[in-house]
Design an enzyme around this catalytic site. Structure first.
Site, PDB file in Angstrom:
ATOM      1  N   ASP A   7      34.991  66.379 109.849  1.00 13.28           N
ATOM      2  CA  ASP A   7      36.009  65.637 110.572  1.00 13.28           C
ATOM      3  C   ASP A   7      37.368  65.931 109.945  1.00 13.28           C
ATOM      4  O   ASP A   7      37.502  65.949 108.719  1.00 13.28           O
ATOM      5  CB  ASP A   7      35.716  64.126 110.450  1.00 13.28           C
ATOM      6  CG  ASP A   7      35.835  63.414 111.766  1.00 13.28           C
ATOM      7  OD1 ASP A   7      36.922  63.463 112.349  1.00 13.28           O
ATOM      8  OD2 ASP A   7      34.843  62.806 112.201  1.00 13.28           O
ATOM      9  N   GLU A  13      38.624  65.899 119.800  1.00 14.25           N
ATOM     10  CA  GLU A  13      38.269  64.615 120.422  1.00 14.25           C
ATOM     11  C   GLU A  13      39.324  64.301 121.480  1.00 14.25           C
ATOM     12  O   GLU A  13      40.501  64.120 121.143  1.00 14.25           O
ATOM     13  CB  GLU A  13      38.233  63.489 119.384  1.00 14.25           C
ATOM     14  CG  GLU A  13      37.743  62.186 120.005  1.00 14.25           C
ATOM     15  CD  GLU A  13      38.099  60.933 119.206  1.00 14.25           C
ATOM     16  OE1 GLU A  13      37.449  59.905 119.399  1.00 14.25           O
ATOM     17  OE2 GLU A  13      39.041  60.979 118.401  1.00 14.25           O
TER      18      GLU A  13
END
Ligand code: GLC
Length: 534
Positions: free
Chosen positions: A102, A267
């Protein structure tokens, strides 16, 4: 020729999200960690997973559970050390598995040294690294922008007498990507991890990275209803998805492209036509802008079948599709569609064209666990307790076995474990041929073996209110037909002449290896994957 084409690992692979706090506790402090993940790699390999996306393990005050970072190039001691991280990466690579980490570039923690400098004075060299603005003449915030986590997105700084912008918590100030120093710093962070050998990044809230330069007010959302989070009362047309964001995305891509075979997931929660712009011009953007349509579309055959075509038809040339069935921000699939339909959803996820992403525990049908208010941790839920949007329920510890704390830990974990964990866990399901786990395992194996399921054409040949039927075909490979009943009632589908074949995987294992003719009869909540005859 299609059948001689090489596919890249992120095209042929299956992504599995590990939420590190809840996957496996390695040091018995009640919180998952990197050594815990290492311990469970054999399981993931057994399941057939070959790509792990790891949610943040960086140093953080944990106001938003690691999405508030104080150091982008270190590991939080709660999760282990950099040596542990290196070991994880090495062990994954030894198993021919990949690691996607991430990356949270939109905001830092308010305790990050950059923000501490920025807020120290108006003439600090890092002042412009964040988004500062004066109050209006009547001492109000600079505009009407709202925080995703409730309230205004502006926080007053008494010391320097200006507001700063935070799309999420006030402890998560947004960085200013109009400032070249910030862009450069991001590049350095990416290179740090790429040099270590990580295989890719999942970029947090990528569509938020740049905001309107003039800070214009967002308009009212005419479709807002009281039960929705307050953030939805405005349309974030000036605070997100600005045209200039694509320059930053392609800059990030250019950094990745200096390394062989690395990839970037973005995202993006946007309508289809905006979502696909994140592939970039001539695919110079994200390799996979996450597609959340299966999480957002009403679960019925008409909506689901039409959204699939809408998405596939909107993809840019050479844009590789992808599908997500769960993540740490959304209700679990089983809780949304029910236990029986969750199996149908598994078949759908693993037979659609493009890369599938699974959320840990969905393979054993974990469900949202009710967490009493006094035990809740998630700021989103705590800030708006009346809206039922806490994300704690979908973040509960993985259910490995029937022991006291489900094999997750030997001590009481940070969040309650599902009461059903005694009977709904990996060990139990491994021995149960009707289990969700063994269904997932079979689907994953088939998906990884059969190129037509990964890369073949998708063609919906029939749909009605109850179910739909589609084929997956790739020149030079076996063809498949998938028939799904999204309702609880029996239904039947008539196939075009001569289209029968052998059932490879089914929600009811008894059907496997049986032959199917021109008509398919399905019970309620049933799905089958059929290898079409020659
Ligand atoms: C993303 C993350 C979410 C986090 C938010 C702010 O949406 O998935 O968990 O709270 O960004 O960083």
């Amino acid at each position: 020729m299609e059948n001689t084409r090489q596919y890249l690992w992120w095209q042929s692979g299956i992504i599995y999200q590990v939420y590190p706090r809840s996957f496996q506790d390695g040091n018995n402090d009640g919180i998952g960690d990197i050594q815990g993940i290492i311990k469970r790699l054999d399981y993931l390999q057994w399941l057939g997973i070959n790509i792990i996306w790891l949610s943040p393990v960086y140093p953080s005050p944990m106001k938003d559970f690691g999405y508030d970072i104080t150091d982008y190039t270190a590991i939080h001691p709660l999760f282990g050390s950099m040596d542990d991280f290196d070991q994880l990466l090495e062990e994954l690579h030894q198993r021919q598995m990949k690691l996607v980490i991430d990356l949270v570039p939109n905001h830092t923690s308010d305790e990050h040294p950059w923000f501490e400098e920025s807020r120290s004075s108006k003439d600090n060299p890092k002042r412009n690294w964040y988004i500062w603005a004066d109050a209006t003449v009547d001492n109000k915030p600079p505009n009407n922008w709202l925080s995703v986590f409730g309230g205004s997105a502006w926080e007053w700084d008494e010391n320097t007498k200006q507001y700063y912008y935070h799309a999420f918590l006030k402890e998560q100030p947004d960085l200013n990507y109009r400032e070249p120093g910030v862009v450069k710093a991001l590049g350095e962070i990416m290179r740090f991890w790429l040099d270590k050998g990580v295989d890719g990044f999942r970029v947090d809230v990528i569509w938020h990275l740049i905001k309107d330069k003039l800070l214009r007010n967002n308009p009212t959302n005419p479709d807002y209803r009281d039960y929705m989070p307050t953030y939805d009362s405005l349309l974030p047309v000036y605070s997100t998805d600005q045209p200039e964001v694509h320059e930053i995305v392609s800059y990030m891509r250019s950094i990745l492209d200096n390394y062989p075979e690395r990839m970037m997931i973005g995202e993006v929660y946007l309508p289809i036509h905006s979502l696909v712009t994140y592939y970039g011009i001539n695919n110079n953007g994200a390799h996979l802008p996450f597609n959340f349509l299966l999480l957002q579309t009403p679960w019925d055959a008409l909506h689901i079948s039409s959204i699939i075509d809408e998405y596939l038809s909107a993809l840019p040339q050479n844009g590789w599709p992808n599908w997500v069935l769960g993540n740490h921000d959304q209700p679990r699939i089983r809780s949304r569609v029910g236990s029986d339909q969750a199996k149908v959803a598994a078949i759908l996820l693993l037979t659609l064209p493009g890369t599938p992403t699974m959320y840990y525990g969905d393979e054993i049908g974990m469900q949202d666990v009710p967490i009493p208010l006094e035990e809740q941790h998630d700021a989103q839920g705590l800030n708006m307790p009346e809206k039922n949007i806490s994300r704690d329920p979908e973040r509960t510890p993985m259910q490995w076995d029937s022991s006291m704390y489900s094999g997750f830990s030997e001590v009481r974990p940070w969040l309650q474990i599902d009461k059903m964990a005694d009977i709904e866990n990996v060990e139990v399901q491994k021995k149960d041929k009707w289990s969700m786990l063994l269904l997932y395992k079979k689907l994953i194996a088939l998906r990884r073996k059969e190129w037509s399921l990964m890369a073949g054409n998708y063609d919906c040949i029939y749909h009605d209110r109850q179910g739909f039927v589609y084929t997956r075909k790739l020149e030079g490979h076996d063809s498949f037909l998938i028939a799904l009943n999204l309702s609880h009632r029996q239904c039947c589908f008539k196939l075009p002449e001569g289209m029968g074949g052998k059932v490879e995987v089914a929600t009811i294992p008894e059907l496997e290896n049986t032959m199917v003719g021109d008509v398919i009869y399905l019970s309620g909540d049933e799905g089958v994957v059929i290898r079409l005859k020659g």
